[in-house]
Design an enzyme around this catalytic site. Structure first.
Site, PDB file in Angstrom:
ATOM      1  N   LYS A   1      28.253  17.798  59.011  1.00  0.00           N
ATOM      2  CA  LYS A   1      29.417  17.662  59.485  1.00  0.00           C
ATOM      3  C   LYS A   1      29.870  18.550  59.169  1.00  0.00           C
ATOM      4  O   LYS A   1      31.329  18.437  60.172  1.00  0.00           O
ATOM      5  CB  LYS A   1      29.930  16.208  58.840  1.00  0.00           C
ATOM      6  CG  LYS A   1      29.881  16.863  57.306  1.00  0.00           C
ATOM      7  CD  LYS A   1      29.472  15.429  56.555  1.00  0.00           C
ATOM      8  CE  LYS A   1      28.978  15.869  55.651  1.00  0.00           C
ATOM      9  NZ  LYS A   1      27.846  15.259  54.701  1.00  0.00           N
TER      10      LYS A   1
ATOM     11  N   VAL B   1      18.013  14.598  52.215  1.00  0.00           N
ATOM     12  CA  VAL B   1      17.012  14.226  53.403  1.00  0.00           C
ATOM     13  C   VAL B   1      16.208  14.493  53.824  1.00  0.00           C
ATOM     14  O   VAL B   1      14.969  14.395  54.063  1.00  0.00           O
ATOM     15  CB  VAL B   1      18.500  14.057  54.353  1.00  0.00           C
ATOM     16  CG1 VAL B   1      18.769  14.008  55.886  1.00  0.00           C
ATOM     17  CG2 VAL B   1      19.862  13.903  54.197  1.00  0.00           C
TER      18      VAL B   1
ATOM     19  N   GLY C   1      26.424   8.318  58.441  1.00  0.00           N
ATOM     20  CA  GLY C   1      24.589   8.368  57.935  1.00  0.00           C
ATOM     21  C   GLY C   1      24.449   7.184  59.041  1.00  0.00           C
ATOM     22  O   GLY C   1      24.110   7.650  60.069  1.00  0.00           O
TER      23      GLY C   1
ATOM     24  N   GLU D   1      29.118  13.614  43.759  1.00  0.00           N
ATOM     25  CA  GLU D   1      28.195  15.158  43.242  1.00  0.00           C
ATOM     26  C   GLU D   1      28.900  14.734  41.870  1.00  0.00           C
ATOM     27  O   GLU D   1      30.010  14.498  41.916  1.00  0.00           O
ATOM     28  CB  GLU D   1      28.321  15.476  44.521  1.00  0.00           C
ATOM     29  CG  GLU D   1      27.294  15.464  45.177  1.00  0.00           C
ATOM     30  CD  GLU D   1      27.154  16.169  46.799  1.00  0.00           C
ATOM     31  OE1 GLU D   1      27.362  17.268  46.832  1.00  0.00           O
ATOM     32  OE2 GLU D   1      27.510  15.792  47.796  1.00  0.00           O
TER      33      GLU D   1
ATOM     34  N   LYS E   1      34.168  14.558  59.395  1.00  0.00           N
ATOM     35  CA  LYS E   1      33.781  13.286  60.195  1.00  0.00           C
ATOM     36  C   LYS E   1      34.205  12.574  61.011  1.00  0.00           C
ATOM     37  O   LYS E   1      34.283  12.325  62.406  1.00  0.00           O
ATOM     38  CB  LYS E   1      33.148  12.146  59.181  1.00  0.00           C
ATOM     39  CG  LYS E   1      32.545  12.642  58.491  1.00  0.00           C
ATOM     40  CD  LYS E   1      31.806  11.553  57.427  1.00  0.00           C
ATOM     41  CE  LYS E   1      30.572  12.384  56.530  1.00  0.00           C
ATOM     42  NZ  LYS E   1      30.719  11.455  54.890  1.00  0.00           N
TER      43      LYS E   1
ATOM     44  N   GLY F   1      24.758   7.161  40.972  1.00  0.00           N
ATOM     45  CA  GLY F   1      24.558   8.986  41.847  1.00  0.00           C
ATOM     46  C   GLY F   1      25.374   8.653  42.585  1.00  0.00           C
ATOM     47  O   GLY F   1      24.827   9.241  44.569  1.00  0.00           O
TER      48      GLY F   1
END
Ligand SMILES: NC(=O)c1ccc[n+]([C@@H]2O[C@H](COP(=O)([O-])OP(=O)(O)OC[C@H]3O[C@@H](n4cnc5c(N)ncnc54)[C@H](OP(=O)(O)O)[C@@H]3O)[C@@H](O)[C@H]2O)c1
Length: 406
Positions: A89, A14, A118, A174, A189, A171
């Site tokens: 978060k 990010v 997001g 993870e 969240k 992808g």
């Protein structure tokens, strides 16, 4: 023209996308804010000095993640009168209240749109657009990894392990997917969303959560016959004088706005008498998408965004939710089985909405959907049923979301 001096903490997926996007959008940001954005320093594990970056910046963007050292960096930045924007978060669901209080005291902005769903602007909508609404309930698909896995299981008939491997290859998951598939990521969240929706302190420890690792392709196939699709759903709702915040797999009828949210997308439904219902959906992760939400907060901070309102009072956490349930049982195919099971359900006050029976030789699969009942009552019934001689594996239950079933 004065500069907007930004300190960037973290330069991974990010952080690097944010730096790129900031460069591309610099002229537009300057038009909006009247200040030319400039990154005055970047901190990673291998380079940069926090004290120096803090000294030179007016606004700090935290994209390291986790609690340590992110908490201390954010605290120091706010304390030093810097606006802060974060996508973290874990940090906000565990230490948010301290940080929001500090931001208010210092008169600076703490933006966190990217921490939930997001780029889907759910934080801003709850914080500003719906500030006057009495939110009754939120349902959310707030973890893209699990939504991708469940979508693949439904699309291809694959089992959980196979769909997880596919997600990792592409992808979407993870190498260590524990926080995603175990429900902890979505729980963090939902704690943040519940804090926004109800205005009372809600932290990660208040959220009961379960993940998707125990789900099978058969659950999805049987549920499809009942017109249901399977999602990992976060729920935050008012229950009597308290609130319930939880994450668990749930079945949705195909007409539900979240049922058609596929792949790695996120979506959040907000219900309130004044607004009936709204649904927001879009990419829940990804470098450039998340960076776009971060950049939105940077612009908002530079333009004087409103502070996070102080939490008021306290609402007790209700542990036992009431819901319709899907129940899956593997039993010997012999006379009297259904009547015995129905009798036990009757004892706990559960009534059955539908039953599907599939014979597999001497065994049968029984799939039932109940009318709404408390999870504790269902668990008591399933414990008793699990001890019956003709029951071949522990019965499993998954809640069903929809008013249609109530
Ligand atoms: N990835 C997404 O799609 C997504 C979506 C929504 C929210 N987020 C959130 O965004 C944040 C960043 O995620 P990401 O995916 O970009 O993470 P990432 O790719 O792992 O990058 C983390 C960055 O932080 C740096 N860092 C880690 N520990 C540090 C330390 N102790 N001191 C200084 N720097 C440190 C790393 O340094 P090195 O470069 O030296 O390793 C790296 O540059 C997290 O809070 C995450 O939850 C991510």
């Amino acid at each position: 023209m004065s500069a907007l001096r930004i300190g960037l903490l973290g330069h991974g997926t990010v952080g690097s996308a944010f730096e790129r996007l900031l460069g591309e959008r610099a002229a537009a940001i300057e038009r909006l804010t009247g200040r030319a954005p400039e990154i005055v320093g970047v901190l990673t594990r291998s380079g940069g000095d926090f004290e120096e970056i803090l000294e030179r910046s007016q606004l700090v963007v935290e994209l390291i993640g986790g609690l340590d050292p992110a908490f201390e960096y954010v605290r120091r930045a706010l304390d030093g009168g810097r606006h802060v924007v974060t996508a973290n978060k874990q940090l906000l669901s565990r230490r948010g209240e301290e940080l929001w209080t500090l931001a208010r005291e210092r008169g600076v902005h703490l933006g966190f749109e990217a921490a939930v769903a997001g780029v889907v602007p759910v934080v801003r909508v709850l914080r500003e657009s719906l500030a006057g609404a009495h939110v009754e309930r939120i349902h959310g698909i707030v973890n893209g990894t699990t939504n991708f896995i469940l979508s693949e299981m439904a699309r291809t008939g694959a089992g959980y392990e196979e769909a997880l491997a596919q997600a990792q290859e592409l992808g979407y998951a993870e190498a260590d997917p524990t926080d995603d598939v175990g429900g902890a990521d979505a729980a963090a969240k939902m704690a943040i969303l519940a804090r926004l929706a109800f205005g009372v302190p809600v932290g990660f420890d208040d959220v009961r959560f379960d993940g998707i690792t125990h789900l099978t392709g058969a659950d999805i196939a049987y549920a499809r016959e009942l017109g249901l699709s399977l999602k990992l759903i976060g729920t935050a709702e008012r229950v009597g004088d308290g609130i319930s915040v939880r994450v668990h797999p749930a079945f949705l009828p195909s007409a539900h706005p979240l049922a058609s949210v596929g792949g790695s997308f996120n979506a959040v439904t907000v219900e309130s008498a004044a607004i009936t219902e709204i649904t927001m959906s879009g990419p829940g992760a990804g470098g450039s998408q998340t960076a776009s939400a971060v950049l939105g907060d940077v612009v908002a901070a530079a333009m004087g965004a409103p502070p996070m309102p102080a939490a008021y009072g306290h609402l007790p956490i209700v542990e036992d939710e009431v819901s319709p349930f899907y129940v899956h049982m593997e039993v010997d195919d012999e006379p009297g089985v259904l009547a015995r099971i129905a009798g036990i359900f009757g004892e706990v006050g559960a009534s059955i909405k539908s039953v599907v029976q599939r014979g597999t030789g001497e065994r049968a699969q029984l799939i039932m959907v109940t009318h709404p009942l408390a999870r504790s009552r269902l668990s008591a019934a399933l414990e008793e049923i699990g001890e019956l001689a003709f029951v071949r594996s522990p019965p499993r239950a998954i809640s069903v979301i929809d008013e249609e079933f109530e």
